[in-house]
Each structure stands twice: as C-alpha cells, then as structure tokens.
Design an enzyme around this catalytic site. Structure first.
Site, short mmCIF file in Angstrom:
data_model
loop_
_atom_site.label_atom_id
_atom_site.label_comp_id
_atom_site.label_asym_id
_atom_site.label_seq_id
_atom_site.Cartn_x
_atom_site.Cartn_y
_atom_site.Cartn_z
CE1 TYR A 56 0.29 -3.08 5.60
CE2 TYR A 56 2.18 -4.35 6.90
CZ TYR A 56 1.89 -3.22 6.04
OH TYR A 56 2.71 -2.87 5.10
CG HIS A 120 3.50 2.42 7.12
ND1 HIS A 120 2.45 1.48 7.42
CD2 HIS A 120 3.27 1.84 5.72
CE1 HIS A 120 1.92 0.62 6.67
NE2 HIS A 120 2.52 0.97 5.56
#
Ligand code: NAD
Length: 310
Positions: A56, A120
């Site tokens: 992110y 992820h």
C-alpha cells in the site's frame, strides 16, 4: 462494538475493523495528522483489528501506520500485515524475500511482533510455491516470535480452496466478495468453519464502488458493475440515506464473518461507520437495492494468473 472470534486464532476482533491502504495514498494524498485522527477514532470506537501491507503506497502505508501507532499500548490492537506483493506487478513469494519482508515491516510499523502475517494476493503467485515454500517460511517466522498467526489473501475464491486443502492456514482475507453486489464468500464459509479458519472480509464498499463519490480511476470493475452501483446509490439517496450506510450495515450483518475491514483516511468516515454498525439494517431498502444488483449479482473481474482465477 460487537466482537467475534477469529477462527482458531482465538483473537476477539471487532466486527468492524480498520483497513489502512488509504494511509498509503491509494485513494488520494493523505497527511499524517489525518491518519493519526483515524487511528485514534478507530480505537475510541472499540475497533481493535488493523490491516496493512508493504504494497500500500509502496511501504508508505506501513510507515504512516507505524507513526500513528507510536505511544499506543501494543495490547490495544491486533495487527496484520502482508508479504509477497511489492508492487503493482511485482511479486516475490520466495522464503528468503518473505522472511526479510517481515523484518522490514516490523521496523516500519515500530512493533516487535505481528498478530497475523499474510501472503498478499496469492493468485499472482505459483500456488505450489505458496504451499511448499512461502507458508513454511512464515511458520518459521511464527516460531521466531515475530508473528503469531499465518493467513492468505486474494480475490478469486478458488485460491483459498486450493491452498487450504494442502496447507495449514489460520485466516483468509477475501475482498469484494461479501458486499451488496457480490456475496460469493458465503459459499466458502462452511469449509472455512469446518477447519476453524478465521474469516476476514475486506472492502464492503467494494473499494469505493459502493460510495456516492464512486470508484477511483484504477478500479478494475467493468462498466456494467459501475453502472449498477451508481443506480443503487441513487436509490439510497432517494430514500434519504446513503449507499455507504447500507453497504457497511449489510457487511457487518453476517456473524460468520469475524471482521470486516473498511479503509479510510478520514476520521469522520470511521466514526460514521462505527455508528452505523450499531443500527439495524433497513431490510426494505436492502430488497430494493438487491433488485438493482440482480442483473450483475456476483459478477467480478479477473485477477492474477489465469490458472488461479475462478
Ligand atoms: P473499502 O471498500 O473499504 O472502501 C474504501 C473507500 O471507501 C475509501 O475511499 C474511503 O474513503 C471510503 N469510505 C469509507 N467509509 C466511508 C463512509 N462512511 N462514507 C463515504 N466513504 C467511505 O476498500 P479498501 O480500503 O480497499 O478495503 C478495506 C481494507 O481491506 C484495505 O484498506 C486493506 O486493508 C484491506 N484489503 C486487502 C486486500 C488484499 O489483501 N488483497 C484487498 C482489498 C482490501
């Protein structure tokens, strides 16, 4: 705030939790003060589960979250972050890289341990590598005391079925599959429950699709889904409420989902969501909105390698 048990981890997590991809500027530029207010508001309202990732904002979200967590007692929150995704198209699920990644995340977040470490977006990787190399490496991380539990995240539900059949995982994080327009996560719940795997659902606002402002430019949804979301937002507005309110209340209404991550870098939104969480769902409005979504119900978009997609 309601608290639910996250599968075999035994963690009692708030039904509404804090997603911090917006701290990385994913939905627009963001200042430290705004993120600090978000964290403080979340904790004040009883939110105790926080999710982040080095991906992110390309480490910006972790750095920002770490700054906001300074001085906050570690026992006040459960913290999850991820390994394996390092850029939009950059993935490295090797044992060496994910092990190093944990240390880097701990340094950015300013903590000694993570509650959950997750692989992820595994649909972008080789699932054999995830099972044979990545998850065993993360179990070593757990043995070292740097994390307590291990999870996997992704979009196609198929990757969860495949990996949990072959490996031990403590949690799964699914996104955009339990919201007003798509409830396919429900199909996976019996299997997850039988294995006591904790269920984390993310993005009940479908990463901005189910908001009055609409989705950001990078959103992968096709026009048919965007149109239906705009229409549903109008229906809610005509009934004197907002699509966000219905979407948050709908997502929190299923007790089989331990926690639902909503992302925000605006403390007003976090407070609003926490207030909405305490109110009953408007079933009549829900039926109207479900009728709007009927033609595109459960439609999604491709993600990851073709062989890993649904
Ligand atoms: P989301 O569906 O939570 O939507 C976030 C957007 O909705 C932001 O623009 C936010 O400002 C807005 N919003 C939130 N509350 C609002 C309100 N009350 N009124 C108006 N707008 C509001 O999408 P998300 O942030 O992408 O997902 C939540 C979190 O879940 C992420 O931050 C991340 O932590 C996690 N997540 C993980 C994965 C993965 O692991 N692959 C994928 C998606 C999300």
């Amino acid at each position: 705030m309601e608290y639910r048990t996250l599968g075999k981890t035994g963690l009692r997590v708030s039904a509404l939790s804090l997603g911090t991809s917006p701290f990385g500027g994913v939905f627009g530029e963001v200042e430290f003060e705004a993120c600090k207010r978000c964290l403080d508001t979340a904790l004040d309202w009883g939110i105790n589960f926080i999710d982040c990732s080095p991906f992110y904002g390309l480490t910006k979200a972790e750095t920002m979250l770490g700054r906001t967590l300074r001085g906050v007692a570690r026992e006040k929150y459960w913290l999850a972050t991820k390994v394996g995704r390092t850029g939009e198209a950059d993935f490295d699920f090797s044992a060496a890289r994910v092990t190093r990644s944990v240390d880097e995340s701990l340094a950015r977040l300013g903590v000694d341990f993570l509650d959950i470490i997750q692989c992820h977006d595994i649909e972008f990787g080789d699932l054999n590598q995830i099972v044979e190399e990545t998850l065993p490496a993360l179990r070593e991380v757990v043995k070292s005391g740097k994390a307590r539990f291990v999870g996997i995240t992704g979009l196609p539900l198929r990757v969860f079925r495949d990996v949990i059949a072959r490996a031990e995982v403590d949690t799964i994080l699914s996104y955009c599959h339990f919201c007003l327009s798509d409830t396919t996560l429900e199909t996976l719940i019996p299997t997850l429950q039988s294995r006591e795997i904790g269920v984390i659902s993310a993005a009940p606002l479908a990463m901005g699709l189910l908001t009055r402002g609409g989705a950001p430019g990078w959103h992968p949804a096709p026009e048919s889904i965007r149109d239906a979301c705009r229409h549903a937002a109008q229906v809610c507005a005509q009934r004197g409420t907002s699509i966000e309110r219905l979407a948050v209340q709908f997502a929190l209404n299923d007790p089989d989902i331990a926690t639902t991550l909503v992302g925000s870098s605006r403390s007003e939104e976090i407070e609003q969501n926490a207030r909405w969480a305490q109110e009953p769902l408007d079933e009549e409005l829900l039926s109207e909105v479900e009728a709007v979504f009927a033609p595109i119900k459960n439609q999604t978009w491709p993600s990851g390698r073709a062989e890993n997609d649904d």
